[in-house]
Write a protein that holds these residues in place. Structure first.
Motif, short mmCIF file in Angstrom:
data_model
loop_
_atom_site.label_atom_id
_atom_site.label_comp_id
_atom_site.label_asym_id
_atom_site.label_seq_id
_atom_site.Cartn_x
_atom_site.Cartn_y
_atom_site.Cartn_z
N VAL A 93 0.84 -1.21 0.00
CA VAL A 93 0.00 0.00 0.00
C VAL A 93 0.87 1.25 0.00
CG1 VAL A 93 -1.74 1.31 1.28
CG2 VAL A 93 -1.88 -1.19 1.13
N ALA A 94 1.91 1.25 0.87
CA ALA A 94 2.79 2.41 0.93
C ALA A 94 3.53 2.62 -0.38
CB ALA A 94 3.79 2.23 2.08
N ALA A 95 4.01 1.56 -0.98
CA ALA A 95 4.72 1.68 -2.25
C ALA A 95 3.79 2.20 -3.33
CB ALA A 95 5.31 0.34 -2.64
N THR A 96 2.53 1.78 -3.32
CA THR A 96 1.57 2.25 -4.32
C THR A 96 1.31 3.75 -4.17
OG1 THR A 96 0.50 0.07 -4.31
CG2 THR A 96 -0.74 1.89 -5.25
N LEU A 97 1.14 4.20 -2.92
CA LEU A 97 0.90 5.63 -2.68
C LEU A 97 2.09 6.47 -3.10
CD1 LEU A 97 -0.87 5.43 0.81
CD2 LEU A 97 -1.91 5.79 -1.45
N ILE A 98 3.30 5.99 -2.82
CA ILE A 98 4.49 6.75 -3.22
C ILE A 98 4.60 6.83 -4.73
CG2 ILE A 98 7.01 6.69 -3.20
CD1 ILE A 98 6.85 5.59 -0.36
N ALA A 99 4.31 5.71 -5.42
CA ALA A 99 4.36 5.72 -6.88
C ALA A 99 3.30 6.67 -7.45
CB ALA A 99 4.15 4.30 -7.41
N VAL A 100 2.09 6.71 -6.85
CA VAL A 100 1.04 7.64 -7.29
C VAL A 100 1.50 9.08 -7.09
CG1 VAL A 100 -1.28 8.49 -6.78
CG2 VAL A 100 -0.85 6.03 -6.97
N LEU A 101 2.15 9.33 -5.94
CA LEU A 101 2.66 10.68 -5.66
C LEU A 101 3.71 11.08 -6.68
CD1 LEU A 101 2.44 13.10 -3.78
CD2 LEU A 101 4.17 12.04 -2.30
N ASP A 102 4.56 10.13 -7.08
CA ASP A 102 5.56 10.42 -8.11
C ASP A 102 4.90 10.79 -9.43
OD1 ASP A 102 7.64 9.93 -6.40
OD2 ASP A 102 7.89 7.82 -7.00
N VAL A 103 3.83 10.11 -9.78
CA VAL A 103 3.11 10.43 -11.02
C VAL A 103 2.51 11.84 -10.93
CG1 VAL A 103 1.10 9.84 -12.43
CG2 VAL A 103 2.65 8.05 -11.61
N VAL A 104 1.94 12.19 -9.77
CA VAL A 104 1.39 13.54 -9.57
C VAL A 104 2.48 14.60 -9.71
CG1 VAL A 104 0.27 15.10 -7.91
CG2 VAL A 104 -0.52 12.73 -8.16
N VAL A 105 3.69 14.30 -9.16
CA VAL A 105 4.82 15.21 -9.28
C VAL A 105 5.15 15.45 -10.76
CG1 VAL A 105 7.29 15.47 -8.88
CG2 VAL A 105 5.80 14.72 -7.03
N CYS A 106 5.19 14.35 -11.54
CA CYS A 106 5.48 14.49 -12.96
C CYS A 106 4.44 15.37 -13.65
CB CYS A 106 5.54 13.12 -13.62
SG CYS A 106 6.94 12.11 -13.11
N GLY A 107 3.15 15.22 -13.27
CA GLY A 107 2.09 16.04 -13.87
C GLY A 107 2.25 17.51 -13.51
N LEU A 108 2.60 17.81 -12.24
CA LEU A 108 2.79 19.19 -11.82
C LEU A 108 3.95 19.84 -12.56
CD1 LEU A 108 2.20 18.81 -7.95
CD2 LEU A 108 0.66 19.89 -9.63
N LEU A 109 5.08 19.12 -12.61
CA LEU A 109 6.24 19.68 -13.29
C LEU A 109 6.01 19.82 -14.78
CD1 LEU A 109 9.15 17.81 -11.42
CD2 LEU A 109 8.28 20.13 -11.03
N TYR A 110 5.25 18.89 -15.35
CA TYR A 110 4.91 18.97 -16.77
C TYR A 110 4.06 20.21 -17.06
CZ TYR A 110 2.75 17.66 -21.25
OH TYR A 110 2.30 17.66 -22.55
#
Length: 595
Positions: A93-110
């Motif tokens: 669960v923790a790894a999934t949330l961190i990976a989702v957060l990484d995707v959100v980071v990519c969207g913000l920076l994009y």
């Protein structure tokens, strides 16, 4: 058995039903989460700093500093979160949330830095989750990545920052990239897990076989240490393993260990004084292709410490080299018992000879009386004949008392007719057969003359006929056949009679004496020991029939001394057939040593 885990694997892998692997909850090793997050940070740190430095003076109006700060803050938060994962519990669960957060980071920076290509970096968490996490987590991360791209592209299209054709193209390219990355990673993971399950299954099988082999090895070692005979194995490198009895035997002969005893201790023949030549030693015989089974040798120098051994060796052929297994049994007690028994037999035989010799002398004197009537003379002749036979039997006991050094069996060869001896023997046994209502039938098909010792040959016939009567059933029959017969030369390894006319066959003429009864018969095991001195079958001992167990052994010695052979066949409750074959020509030696 504890199953080893695959190095670098994500912990326990979900197993498919029926593969023999317990189904466990999928987990991710915390260190792997941190490693993936560190890789993601390394991939974004330099592009983010470069974008901030280069884009600020050139694109002040389009640069959204707040969004960039939010993205970097989220990235650092994900990095710190990967360090704080509880190592004692599940991290999916923790790894999934961190990976989702990484995707959100990519969207913000994009969104914040157009043209920097940060959206492509979302491939990293998508790829990592497709490899390390289960299907539900992969779907969540992939859906988040596609949703982030859709949101950013839609916002830019609505604000007029890019045309709708560019937005659709970007959306399709990124969606295809993420989907292919997720599919390829999941397929690779499935194949890797299948291979890993197969490897783990094979590892368990190998481990189980290894444990079983070790258990069997320990069991065998314990069994060999319990037995009282020496067991030694020798490999091609000269390495020796031995049980406790072998080590004890080595100490008895003064050797430091079993290795020294097997490889270097002196060996002597059965007489205990003649050393064995190098080519006569048991190991050399086996290496030359000969069988070594129950070979009697003496281990150690002559003296009280010398040990008589019955040695058997087996060659175990391996893929790389052969191994030799020595089995040696101390036969000191057996030899001592045999010697004591032979001494007792010899003493009794000597004591019997004295009164028999005196009786023989008086009978001969009685026959010399001219006034002796015909009827009395006939009775005295029968008594004289039986007395001579008893003297011959006493000599047989003496000749059978020992094989080494042994007493030679004397043969006085002269021309004789086996048919006449058979008639005389049949008449001699007929009174005993009549008492048991046994019919004795004689069929003489030849009157051939052969060189033989008539007294010894009569002794053979008496032994065979007496046994046929004693071990026959009441109202049974005994058939005696004397006929000409050929035997193939044993040196040529040819069959008997049927193929003697074949080209190149060497047939030896002779006379065959067959004694067939309708008695109790014998088993195969009893037949195998029938010619052993003093051997009597269990049923013979329990029947109450008296015997010494020497008759057949002496019979075989006499026949062999004549150059002939004795063959016995038998079936339970059907009877026994003894076939004696004697050659028509023999060396007319006055003595043969068959001991």
């Amino acid at each position: 058995m504890r199953t080893p885990t695959s190095p670098g694997g994500p912990g326990e892998i979900p197993a498919t039903p029926g593969d023999g692997v317990p189904r466990t909850r999928s987990t991710v090793v915390p260190s792997e989460v941190f490693a993936a997050q560190f890789l993601f940070l390394t991939g974004l740190a330099l592009p983010v700093v470069s974008a901030l430095v280069t884009s600020l003076p050139v694109h002040e109006g389009s640069f959204t500093a707040g969004v960039v700060v939010a993205g970097v803050t989220a990235l650092l938060t994900a990095m710190l979160g990967s360090l704080g994962i509880d190592r004692a519990g599940s991290t999916v669960v923790a790894a999934t949330l961190i990976a989702v957060l990484d995707v959100v980071v990519c969207g913000l920076l994009y969104y914040a830095t157009p043209g920097a290509g940060f959206a492509v970096l979302a491939v990293l968490p998508v790829a990592w989750t497709s490899i390390q996490l289960p299907a539900l987590s992969r779907a969540c991360v992939l859906g988040t990545a596609l949703a982030a791209v859709v949101v950013v592209v839609t916002v830019r299209d609505l604000t007029g920052e890019q045309s709708w054709t560019t937005a659709v193209t970007t959306l399709l390219n990124l969606a295809l990239l993420f989907a292919l990355t997720s599919w390829a990673g999941s397929r690779w993971t499935a194949r890797n897990r299948s291979q890993r399950r197969l490897l783990e299954s094979q590892t368990r099988l190998v481990g189980s076989a290894l444990d079983s082999a070790r258990t069997q090895e320990r069991t065998l070692a314990e069994v060999l240490d319990v037995v009282d005979f020496a067991v030694v194995t020798l490999d091609a490198d000269g390495a020796v393993t031995a049980n406790r009895a072998a080590e004890a035997l080595a100490r008895r002969v003064g050797a430091p260990d079993a290795t020294e005893a097997v490889l270097h201790a002196p060996l002597y023949r059965a007489d205990g004084t003649t050393p064995l030549a190098a080519s006569e030693k048991p190991l050399a015989l086996v290496r030359s292709g000969q069988d070594v089974e129950g070979l009697l040798v003496r281990l150690g120098p002559p003296g009280p410490a010398q040990v008589p051994l019955s040695v058997s060796i087996r060659r175990v052929t391996g893929p790389r080299s052969d191994r030799y297994v020595f089995v040696a049994r101390d036969v000191s007690k057996e030899l001592a018992d045999a010697q004591a028994r032979d001494d007792a037999v010899a003493a009794v035989s000597h004591e019997i000879k004295t009164p028999l010799t005196a009786a023989l002398g008086y009978l001969e004197l009685a026959l010399a009386e001219p006034d002796l009537g015909d009827e009395a003379r006939e009775l005295v002749e029968v008594a004289l004949d039986n007395t001579e036979r008893m003297l011959a039997l006493s000599r047989d006991f003496l000749s059978a008392r020992s094989r080494t050094p042994g007493v030679p069996l004397q043969l006085l060869m002269e021309p004789c007719r086996p048919s006449e001896l058979a008639r005389s023997a049949v008449e001699g046994v007929r009174p005993l057969a009549t008492e048991r209502l046994i019919t004795v039938r004689l069929d003489t098909r030849t009157e051939s003359t052969i060189p033989a010792d008539p007294l010894r040959l009569r002794q053979v016939l008496d032994n065979l006929l007496t046994n046929a009567v004693k071990y026959n059933r009441y109202d049974g029959t005994i058939d005696v056949v004397v006929q000409d017969a050929h035997r193939a030369d044993e040196a040529l390894d040819l069959p008997v009679e049927d193929d003697i006319a074949s080209e190149g066959a060497v047939a030896v003429p002779g006379v065959e004496i067959v004694v067939r009864d309708t008695g109790r018969g014998m088993t195969e095991d009893e037949l195998a020991s029938l010619f052993t001195r003093f051997y009597r079958t269990d049923r013979a001992r329990s029947s109450g029939v008296q015997g010494t167990g020497l008759g057949l052994s002496i019979t075989q010695d006499i026949v062999r001394a004549h150059g002939g052979s004795v063959d016995i066949t038998s079936r339970l409750e059907e009877g026994t057939t003894v076939t004696v074959w004697l050659p028509a020509a023999a060396d007319e030696s006055v003595a043969r040593d068959v001991a």
